[in-house]
Design a protein around this motif. Sequence first.
Motif, PDB file in Angstrom:
ATOM      1  N   ILE A 304       0.967   3.236  -2.676  1.00 39.76           N
ATOM      2  CA  ILE A 304       1.285   2.965  -4.082  1.00 39.76           C
ATOM      3  C   ILE A 304       2.595   2.195  -4.138  1.00 39.76           C
ATOM      4  CG2 ILE A 304       1.827   3.943  -6.345  1.00 39.76           C
ATOM      5  CD1 ILE A 304       0.228   6.439  -5.529  1.00 39.76           C
ATOM      6  N   MET A 305       2.544   0.982  -4.667  1.00 34.17           N
ATOM      7  CA  MET A 305       3.766   0.213  -4.897  1.00 34.17           C
ATOM      8  C   MET A 305       4.103   0.329  -6.375  1.00 34.17           C
ATOM      9  SD  MET A 305       6.343  -1.595  -4.295  1.00 34.17           S
ATOM     10  CE  MET A 305       6.234  -2.082  -2.573  1.00 34.17           C
ATOM     11  N   HIS A 306       5.059   1.236  -6.701  1.00 36.47           N
ATOM     12  CA  HIS A 306       5.382   1.492  -8.106  1.00 36.47           C
ATOM     13  C   HIS A 306       6.656   0.806  -8.556  1.00 36.47           C
ATOM     14  CE1 HIS A 306       8.350   4.388  -6.644  1.00 36.47           C
ATOM     15  NE2 HIS A 306       7.403   4.937  -5.895  1.00 36.47           N
ATOM     16  N   TRP A 316       3.351  -7.286  -9.306  1.00 41.23           N
ATOM     17  CA  TRP A 316       3.397  -6.941  -7.882  1.00 41.23           C
ATOM     18  C   TRP A 316       3.154  -5.467  -7.623  1.00 41.23           C
ATOM     19  CZ3 TRP A 316       3.076 -10.846  -4.648  1.00 41.23           C
ATOM     20  CH2 TRP A 316       3.477 -12.110  -5.098  1.00 41.23           C
ATOM     21  N   GLU A 317       2.852  -4.708  -8.673  1.00 38.78           N
ATOM     22  CA  GLU A 317       2.435  -3.317  -8.477  1.00 38.78           C
ATOM     23  C   GLU A 317       1.019  -3.298  -7.891  1.00 38.78           C
ATOM     24  OE1 GLU A 317       4.771  -1.080 -12.154  1.00 38.78           O
ATOM     25  OE2 GLU A 317       2.646  -1.564 -12.355  1.00 38.78           O
ATOM     26  N   PHE A 318       0.753  -2.325  -7.050  1.00 35.33           N
ATOM     27  CA  PHE A 318      -0.616  -2.173  -6.554  1.00 35.33           C
ATOM     28  C   PHE A 318      -0.858  -0.745  -6.101  1.00 35.33           C
ATOM     29  CE2 PHE A 318       1.704  -3.284  -2.657  1.00 35.33           C
ATOM     30  CZ  PHE A 318       1.209  -2.362  -1.740  1.00 35.33           C
ATOM     31  N   VAL A 319      -2.134  -0.397  -6.055  1.00 33.21           N
ATOM     32  CA  VAL A 319      -2.597   0.873  -5.486  1.00 33.21           C
ATOM     33  C   VAL A 319      -3.637   0.530  -4.436  1.00 33.21           C
ATOM     34  CG1 VAL A 319      -3.814   3.036  -5.925  1.00 33.21           C
ATOM     35  CG2 VAL A 319      -2.154   2.175  -7.601  1.00 33.21           C
ATOM     36  N   GLU A 320      -3.466   1.087  -3.256  1.00 30.45           N
ATOM     37  CA  GLU A 320      -4.404   0.832  -2.152  1.00 30.45           C
ATOM     38  C   GLU A 320      -5.251   2.082  -1.909  1.00 30.45           C
ATOM     39  OE1 GLU A 320      -3.210  -1.067   1.849  1.00 30.45           O
ATOM     40  OE2 GLU A 320      -3.338   1.102   2.253  1.00 30.45           O
ATOM     41  N   ILE A 321      -6.540   1.894  -1.756  1.00 30.82           N
ATOM     42  CA  ILE A 321      -7.423   3.017  -1.420  1.00 30.82           C
ATOM     43  C   ILE A 321      -8.134   2.724  -0.103  1.00 30.82           C
ATOM     44  CG2 ILE A 321      -7.729   3.887  -3.762  1.00 30.82           C
ATOM     45  CD1 ILE A 321     -10.261   2.350  -4.025  1.00 30.82           C
ATOM     46  N   TYR A 322      -8.379   3.791   0.639  1.00 34.29           N
ATOM     47  CA  TYR A 322      -8.905   3.665   1.999  1.00 34.29           C
ATOM     48  C   TYR A 322     -10.117   4.567   2.147  1.00 34.29           C
ATOM     49  CZ  TYR A 322      -9.029   4.526   7.094  1.00 34.29           C
ATOM     50  OH  TYR A 322      -9.418   4.685   8.399  1.00 34.29           O
ATOM     51  N   ASN A 323     -11.198   4.026   2.701  1.00 26.19           N
ATOM     52  CA  ASN A 323     -12.409   4.798   2.965  1.00 26.19           C
ATOM     53  C   ASN A 323     -12.305   5.358   4.388  1.00 26.19           C
ATOM     54  OD1 ASN A 323     -14.955   5.834   3.452  1.00 26.19           O
ATOM     55  ND2 ASN A 323     -16.060   4.098   2.560  1.00 26.19           N
ATOM     56  N   TYR A 324     -11.967   6.643   4.488  1.00 26.53           N
ATOM     57  CA  TYR A 324     -11.745   7.249   5.798  1.00 26.53           C
ATOM     58  C   TYR A 324     -12.981   7.992   6.330  1.00 26.53           C
ATOM     59  CZ  TYR A 324     -10.989  11.604   3.159  1.00 26.53           C
ATOM     60  OH  TYR A 324     -11.130  12.681   2.324  1.00 26.53           O
ATOM     61  N   SER A 325     -14.113   7.803   5.639  1.00 29.35           N
ATOM     62  CA  SER A 325     -15.341   8.472   6.072  1.00 29.35           C
ATOM     63  C   SER A 325     -16.220   7.483   6.844  1.00 29.35           C
ATOM     64  CB  SER A 325     -16.103   9.012   4.866  1.00 29.35           C
ATOM     65  OG  SER A 325     -16.620   7.940   4.075  1.00 29.35           O
ATOM     66  N   TYR A 430       9.997  -0.684  -1.703  1.00 30.95           N
ATOM     67  CA  TYR A 430       9.201  -0.126  -0.610  1.00 30.95           C
ATOM     68  C   TYR A 430       8.165   0.834  -1.184  1.00 30.95           C
ATOM     69  CZ  TYR A 430      12.531  -2.174   2.620  1.00 30.95           C
ATOM     70  OH  TYR A 430      13.309  -3.056   3.325  1.00 30.95           O
ATOM     71  N   SER A 431       6.964   0.802  -0.635  1.00 28.07           N
ATOM     72  CA  SER A 431       5.871   1.559  -1.222  1.00 28.07           C
ATOM     73  C   SER A 431       5.794   2.981  -0.699  1.00 28.07           C
ATOM     74  CB  SER A 431       4.539   0.849  -0.951  1.00 28.07           C
ATOM     75  OG  SER A 431       4.304   0.767   0.448  1.00 28.07           O
ATOM     76  N   PHE A 432       5.214   3.857  -1.509  1.00 24.90           N
ATOM     77  CA  PHE A 432       4.859   5.209  -1.100  1.00 24.90           C
ATOM     78  C   PHE A 432       3.554   5.126  -0.308  1.00 24.90           C
ATOM     79  CE2 PHE A 432       1.950   8.723  -2.091  1.00 24.90           C
ATOM     80  CZ  PHE A 432       2.654   9.801  -1.575  1.00 24.90           C
ATOM     81  N   THR A 433       3.545   5.711   0.889  1.00 22.50           N
ATOM     82  CA  THR A 433       2.392   5.614   1.783  1.00 22.50           C
ATOM     83  C   THR A 433       1.988   7.003   2.250  1.00 22.50           C
ATOM     84  OG1 THR A 433       3.133   3.444   2.563  1.00 22.50           O
ATOM     85  CG2 THR A 433       1.532   4.592   3.927  1.00 22.50           C
ATOM     86  N   THR A 434       0.698   7.237   2.351  1.00 22.75           N
ATOM     87  CA  THR A 434       0.189   8.475   2.918  1.00 22.75           C
ATOM     88  C   THR A 434      -1.010   8.143   3.788  1.00 22.75           C
ATOM     89  OG1 THR A 434      -0.612  10.715   2.395  1.00 22.75           O
ATOM     90  CG2 THR A 434      -1.315   8.942   0.945  1.00 22.75           C
ATOM     91  N   ASN A 447       8.119  -4.533   0.007  1.00 18.63           N
ATOM     92  CA  ASN A 447       6.960  -4.894  -0.819  1.00 18.63           C
ATOM     93  C   ASN A 447       5.642  -4.419  -0.234  1.00 18.63           C
ATOM     94  OD1 ASN A 447       8.456  -6.210  -2.936  1.00 18.63           O
ATOM     95  ND2 ASN A 447       8.834  -7.849  -1.462  1.00 18.63           N
ATOM     96  N   GLY A 448       5.720  -3.519   0.753  1.00 26.63           N
ATOM     97  CA  GLY A 448       4.522  -2.824   1.214  1.00 26.63           C
ATOM     98  C   GLY A 448       3.590  -3.640   2.066  1.00 26.63           C
TER      99      GLY A 448
END
Length: 457
Positions: A304-306, A316-325, A430-434, A447-448
């Motif tokens: 999440i770049m907030h 320049w905000e963005f949310v990234e989603i990941y398919n981990y299955s 800097y983005s929040f990453t998990t 900027n992630g």
Amino acid sequence: MRKTLFPAIFVIFCVSCGIDAPEPNVYAPFRCVEEPENRVYYPEEKLVFKFNSDVNPNSVTSGFSVSSENLGKLESIGVSGDTVTVLPPLPAEDNIFITMTSALKSYDNRPLMTGEKFSENKEIKELFYETGKKLPEVAEIIPDDSKSMTVAVRFDSEVEIKFSDVEPRPEDMMKLEDWYVFLFSKTVDSFTVKKAKSAERDYELENVKINLASAEPGKSEVLFDTAVTDTTFSLSVKGDSVIALVLDNSYSICSRGCTAVIDGLEAEKKYEVKAEIWTTAGKVIRTFAVETEEASPHIMISEIMHTPSLEPQKSWEFVEIYNYSAMDFDLSNCFIDDKNDGKGIDPLAAKNEGDELILRAGDVAVITGNEAAFGDILPASALWLIVDDTTIADAGLTGSESVQILCDTDGARTLVAEADPGSFKTDKGYSFTTDASGRKCQSEIENGTPGVYAECR
């Protein structure tokens, strides 16, 4: 003759009696003659300034000031004889500024000389000191309303405690992130940590007394609730006596209720899971037979770049989603929300005409506003999704609101992914990453890394 004889006789009398003639008065400037040495000071220390004469306490307010970079003016000043002391506790991890002027007076009202000589410019003397980390202190104790056989203690900074340094000696002890949990053979209302070593300072706290309330612990039933998916088993426990839960390698501090989750399980497989519930009445052990469900697709919010450093920020905000299955995920009829209130949520759409809203197994999608210029940044493998205006969700992303992905399935709106950037502070730009292991971190580059799934190290 008589008029000249008397002075001569007086001089002879003084010499014969050994009496010295008075010396002329010499003015002694009022000076600071001893300052604290130039080093890092810790909050429990004091800053001592000595002068060559007693200090007039009434002049300290106007002639001696103390301020910190973070807290502003400090009032903790003591005066005793020829000494002015900045009293502890000093503000931790801060910069302290001392200013002395000629308004500081000696007890006999001489002004302070701040330079080599007195000046009409009323020169000032300025000093600077750096402070370090404070010593750890007990920040929280569970339970906070009764005696107990189990006690959870959290310090406000990391400490190392050895089993042998607890009195009375506990039957069991474990460390869960910032917490130490102690299990005693009987109910206690206090105990002592004889030594607790600070992880951030070369210092050992001694004889830290942990006091509980004097009331007897209440008796309450522990309630269990389980949930199973194709890859996870979660156990929720509830009850006034519950302090901590350990579920294989997953754990949680409870304070009357909590949930622990085991993930990474294989679909359609049987497991036996052991749980330890630490309560005010001791430890309870339960074993659960678990059978996971059929395999299904899963996504997570991975970045999440907030608060981007680029302008305008909303572009320049963005949310990234990941398919981990191992299965594709259909993002048709899916939405993004950043206030968890179900209001003003934004439906997801494909940025590039003709793209399907299918997130392939192992791939990444990036959600932006519809005016974001990410075309030259995103890798070709990333699915670019947009919302129908320049904002994401209600009015742009913030670092204090969690982000949700919701999807309409079989007539019901379901939460399929959630992340809370407020749980991990990041620097501006800097983005929040998990990651899929549940670890949280700040992006390694400014900027992630939109469109590139990254593991936290």
